[in-house]
Design a protein around this motif. Structure first.
Motif, PDB file in Angstrom:
ATOM      1  N   ILE B 142     -12.667  -3.218   5.005  1.00 43.19           N
ATOM      2  CA  ILE B 142     -11.836  -4.870   5.617  1.00 43.19           C
ATOM      3  C   ILE B 142     -12.167  -4.175   7.473  1.00 43.19           C
ATOM      4  O   ILE B 142     -11.930  -3.369   8.241  1.00 43.19           O
ATOM      5  CB  ILE B 142     -10.841  -4.946   5.001  1.00 43.19           C
ATOM      6  N   ASP B 143     -12.120  -5.458   8.147  1.00 42.16           N
ATOM      7  CA  ASP B 143     -12.272  -5.015   8.869  1.00 42.16           C
ATOM      8  C   ASP B 143     -10.812  -4.599  10.296  1.00 42.16           C
ATOM      9  O   ASP B 143     -11.178  -4.980  11.639  1.00 42.16           O
ATOM     10  CB  ASP B 143     -13.413  -5.997  10.030  1.00 42.16           C
ATOM     11  N   LYS B 144      -9.604  -4.307   9.581  1.00 43.10           N
ATOM     12  CA  LYS B 144      -8.788  -4.839  10.773  1.00 43.10           C
ATOM     13  C   LYS B 144      -8.111  -2.952  10.451  1.00 43.10           C
ATOM     14  O   LYS B 144      -7.667  -3.029   8.409  1.00 43.10           O
ATOM     15  CB  LYS B 144      -7.775  -5.374   9.335  1.00 43.10           C
ATOM     16  N   GLY B 145      -7.248  -2.615  11.015  1.00 38.98           N
ATOM     17  CA  GLY B 145      -7.112  -1.337  10.434  1.00 38.98           C
ATOM     18  C   GLY B 145      -6.219  -0.688  10.973  1.00 38.98           C
ATOM     19  O   GLY B 145      -4.200  -2.155  11.317  1.00 38.98           O
ATOM     20  N   HIS B 146      -5.107  -0.083  11.241  1.00 41.37           N
ATOM     21  CA  HIS B 146      -3.808   0.518  12.146  1.00 41.37           C
ATOM     22  C   HIS B 146      -3.726  -0.233  13.270  1.00 41.37           C
ATOM     23  O   HIS B 146      -2.381  -0.146  13.990  1.00 41.37           O
ATOM     24  CB  HIS B 146      -3.355   1.818  11.761  1.00 41.37           C
ATOM     25  N   ALA B 147      -4.463  -0.521  13.712  1.00 43.44           N
ATOM     26  CA  ALA B 147      -4.183  -1.090  15.140  1.00 43.44           C
ATOM     27  C   ALA B 147      -3.862  -2.306  14.925  1.00 43.44           C
ATOM     28  O   ALA B 147      -3.253  -3.045  16.003  1.00 43.44           O
ATOM     29  CB  ALA B 147      -5.499  -0.785  16.305  1.00 43.44           C
ATOM     30  N   HIS B 148      -4.239  -2.922  14.431  1.00 45.12           N
ATOM     31  CA  HIS B 148      -3.982  -4.551  14.243  1.00 45.12           C
ATOM     32  C   HIS B 148      -2.670  -4.855  12.876  1.00 45.12           C
ATOM     33  O   HIS B 148      -2.385  -5.758  12.565  1.00 45.12           O
ATOM     34  CB  HIS B 148      -4.873  -5.125  12.842  1.00 45.12           C
ATOM     35  N   GLY B 149      -1.728  -3.507  12.240  1.00 48.33           N
ATOM     36  CA  GLY B 149      -0.791  -3.042  11.484  1.00 48.33           C
ATOM     37  C   GLY B 149      -1.115  -3.068   9.934  1.00 48.33           C
ATOM     38  O   GLY B 149      -0.051  -2.983   8.943  1.00 48.33           O
ATOM     39  N   THR B 150      -1.915  -2.124   9.818  1.00 46.40           N
ATOM     40  CA  THR B 150      -2.778  -2.133   8.462  1.00 46.40           C
ATOM     41  C   THR B 150      -2.060  -0.758   7.554  1.00 46.40           C
ATOM     42  O   THR B 150      -2.587  -0.003   8.702  1.00 46.40           O
ATOM     43  CB  THR B 150      -3.826  -2.499   7.419  1.00 46.40           C
ATOM     44  N   ARG B 151      -1.286  -0.378   6.983  1.00 47.51           N
ATOM     45  CA  ARG B 151      -0.527   0.278   6.526  1.00 47.51           C
ATOM     46  C   ARG B 151      -1.103   0.808   5.288  1.00 47.51           C
ATOM     47  O   ARG B 151      -2.167  -0.484   4.192  1.00 47.51           O
ATOM     48  CB  ARG B 151       0.820   0.426   6.549  1.00 47.51           C
ATOM     49  N   VAL B 152      -1.151   2.488   4.675  1.00 49.83           N
ATOM     50  CA  VAL B 152      -1.443   2.288   3.757  1.00 49.83           C
ATOM     51  C   VAL B 152      -0.200   1.792   2.421  1.00 49.83           C
ATOM     52  O   VAL B 152       1.006   2.051   3.006  1.00 49.83           O
ATOM     53  CB  VAL B 152      -1.710   4.054   3.397  1.00 49.83           C
ATOM     54  N   ASP B 153      -0.406   1.400   1.416  1.00 46.57           N
ATOM     55  CA  ASP B 153       0.287   0.752   0.708  1.00 46.57           C
ATOM     56  C   ASP B 153       0.241  -1.030   0.805  1.00 46.57           C
ATOM     57  O   ASP B 153       0.447  -1.135   0.004  1.00 46.57           O
ATOM     58  CB  ASP B 153       1.134   1.016   0.441  1.00 46.57           C
ATOM     59  N   SER B 154      -0.279  -1.297   1.709  1.00 39.84           N
ATOM     60  CA  SER B 154      -0.221  -2.932   1.975  1.00 39.84           C
ATOM     61  C   SER B 154      -0.948  -3.675   0.914  1.00 39.84           C
ATOM     62  O   SER B 154      -2.305  -3.206   0.848  1.00 39.84           O
ATOM     63  CB  SER B 154      -0.913  -3.120   3.409  1.00 39.84           C
ATOM     64  N   PRO B 155      -0.444  -4.209   0.505  1.00 37.84           N
ATOM     65  CA  PRO B 155      -0.684  -4.920  -0.880  1.00 37.84           C
ATOM     66  C   PRO B 155      -1.921  -6.140   0.249  1.00 37.84           C
ATOM     67  O   PRO B 155      -1.262  -6.567   0.910  1.00 37.84           O
ATOM     68  CB  PRO B 155       0.409  -5.875  -1.445  1.00 37.84           C
ATOM     69  N   VAL B 156      -3.325  -6.316  -0.712  1.00 35.50           N
ATOM     70  CA  VAL B 156      -3.975  -7.352   0.381  1.00 35.50           C
ATOM     71  C   VAL B 156      -4.818  -8.438  -1.048  1.00 35.50           C
ATOM     72  O   VAL B 156      -4.611  -8.034  -2.624  1.00 35.50           O
ATOM     73  CB  VAL B 156      -5.767  -7.026   0.440  1.00 35.50           C
ATOM     74  N   LEU B 157      -4.547  -9.575  -0.369  1.00 38.39           N
ATOM     75  CA  LEU B 157      -4.841 -10.892  -1.718  1.00 38.39           C
ATOM     76  C   LEU B 157      -5.626 -11.833  -0.970  1.00 38.39           C
ATOM     77  O   LEU B 157      -5.885 -12.067   0.178  1.00 38.39           O
ATOM     78  CB  LEU B 157      -3.275 -11.302  -2.071  1.00 38.39           C
ATOM     79  N   THR B 158      -6.061 -12.629  -2.186  1.00 33.52           N
ATOM     80  CA  THR B 158      -6.938 -14.094  -1.388  1.00 33.52           C
ATOM     81  C   THR B 158      -5.852 -15.050  -2.128  1.00 33.52           C
ATOM     82  O   THR B 158      -5.357 -14.522  -2.509  1.00 33.52           O
ATOM     83  CB  THR B 158      -7.915 -14.292  -2.257  1.00 33.52           C
TER      84      THR B 158
END
Lengths: 201, 282
Positions: B142-158
């Motif tokens: 996905i196009d968001k990384g830790h600069a945007h606030g994602t962390r390892v183990d963050s849940p992803v949903l739609t």
């Protein structure tokens, strides 16, 4: 008589000039260099073909990430092309760099794809040295065998490191499908890459 | 005098590279976190190119689909207008219900800690820009990384349901392991009977719910939601529905068809880690 003499003189001069030109092409310019030292110049065409090669591998890496489901191993095809046209050393370098990126892009352990690509690429480079590599049947067979070998090696590494790919069964079906994909695509991709890089067998 | 044959460059380079690969494999096996960081660094230069390629391919596909569906526009527009009208009525009704629930909760003295936190939490919108480069794993980029606030183990949903969790992050992109991957286990429960199990991927677009008690009450078409056990996924996220139930020794197993259509995954939401930790702390 005079005309014939002039013609032979011109021919001789032309031959001498051609010889000098050939010498200049063969030998690097060493006028400003100390005695005994030879500078090895890299021709422009080599730099260009290597830059094209880098772009091709990069493009294949990205294309591979775009395809859904069971996909061809395009990076392996690039490694096989390098093995057939440039030898084991180039194949190993291509396999190492592209394989590492492939690992970073996948859930596999870092180095797994790279190892398979380096081994398969260098072995192919050594073995295919004595064959006429532009024959389509040869490309089919090489792509099929090398892909099966690489995929099985990947599975084996996953088994050793306890980093199994998903799915308890159906591994052989995936291996067969990837191998078939690669077999079909190999002659087309090889022809395209040969045209773009200008590398001859 | 005996002549010593030196190995040529064509032997030394492949052997050296194969050995370095083996060293890398060993290191990444022992220090998975550091290997994840290294992989994240390698993802960084590729992600802008992938984003561009993905955008171009998406626009091209949309354009082709637009051309194909040109003749269906008037009928579709009528249907959509009707649907909007229905949805408006639905929204109004649900607002009314929400007000009623709030009043009832107040009457019961129910503390809405989780609810309030849910409203405070930030869900980050992201776009899928790539898929796993091998045929063996079920991951997307996905196009968001830790600069945007994602962390390892963050849940992803739609909006359809649970997609997976973040396994690697770089500065501007993250790798998400889908719930279809066998390595991803989600604590889950059957919504109707509250039977608890673990959902994991089976490949071929399906999941299985394992470790179900032999007496658990499960039926085909039962809805599965996350149980919140394990601490990675919040409770109550929709996962899928049961399509078949089998008995596996003393346990029961169910095949689960996810609500999310993974073949057409384009936009996802990444839940921020902060909220999850707070919940666990609670």
């Amino acid at each position: 008589m005079i005309v014939r003499k002039r013609q032979t003189r011109w021919r001789r001069r032309a031959r001498r000039l051609r010889g000098l030109r050939m010498q200049n092409l063969r030998r690097p310019r060493q006028m400003d260099m100390p005695l005994g030292e030879v500078r090895r110049t890299v021709p422009q065409s080599t730099i260009r073909s290597h830059a094209v090669w880098f772009l091709i591998v990069l493009g294949l890496l990205i294309a591979q990430a775009m395809i859904k489901g069971v996909k061809p191993d395009l990076v392996l095809l690039a490694v096989l092309f390098a093995a057939m046209h440039r030898g084991p050393c180039s194949a190993a370098i291509t396999g190492f760099v592209a394989g590492m990126f492939q690992d970073a892009h996948s859930a596999s352990l870092l180095g797994t794809h790279a190892f398979c690509a380096v081994v398969v690429g260098s072995v192919t480079g050594f073995l295919t040295h004595h064959f006429y590599r532009e024959r389509i049947a040869f490309q089919f067979i090489t792509a099929f065998v090398a892909t099966i070998f690489a995929q099985l090696m990947f599975l084996g590494l996953g088994w050793i490191t306890q980093h199994h790919p998903p799915g308890n069964n159906g591994h052989m079906a995936i291996v067969a499908r990837v191998a078939l994909w690669n077999t079909v695509l190999a002659p087309l991709l090889f022809a395209a890459m040969r045209r773009l890089t200008g590398w001859k067998t | 005098m005996r002549s010593q044959a030196r190995p040529s460059r064509e032997v030394i380079v492949p052997v050296a590279l194969a050995l370095s690969c083996l060293v890398t494999i060993t290191l990444s096996y022992r220090h998975e976190n550091s290997a994840g960081h290294a992989a994240g660094l390698m993802l960084t230069p590729l992600s802008p190119l992938e984003r561009a390629t993905s955008s171009v391919s998406r626009h091209t596909t949309d354009w082709i689909h637009g051309l194909i569906s040109l003749g269906r526009f008037p009928r579709e527009s009528r249907e959509l207008r009707q649907e909007i009208a229905n949805l408006g009525a639905e929204v109004e009704r649900s607002r009314q219900l929400e007000r009623e629930v709030a009043e009832l909760r107040e009457l019961l003295g129910f503390t809405e800690r989780f609810q309030s936190r849910r409203s405070l939490s930030r869900a980050l919108g992201a776009e899928v820009i790539g898929r796993d480069s091998s045929s063996w794993y079920r991951t997307v980029l996905i196009d968001k990384g830790h600069a945007h606030g994602t962390r390892v183990d963050s849940p992803v949903l739609t909006h359809e349901g649970l997609v997976g969790r973040v396994t690697r992050t770089s500065r501007s992109s993250s790798q998400v392991m889908l719930i279809l991957d066998e390595q991803s286990g989600v604590g889950a429960l059957v919504e109707r009977s509250r039977a608890v199990g673990v959902v994991r991927g089976m490949g071929k677009g399906l999941c299985e719910m394992a470790y179900l008690s032999p007496r658990a009450d499960i039926k085909v078409d039962d809805s599965i939601v996350s149980s919140g056990l394990g601490g990675v996924y919040p409770k109550g996220l929709r996962i899928g529905k049961i399509t078949s139930v089998t008995r596996d020794g003393y346990m029961q197993k169910a095949t689960v068809e996810p609500w999310v259509d993974f073949s057409r995954l384009e936009k996802v939401l990444v839940l921020e880690q902060k909220r999850r930790n707070e919940e666990i702390g609670e």
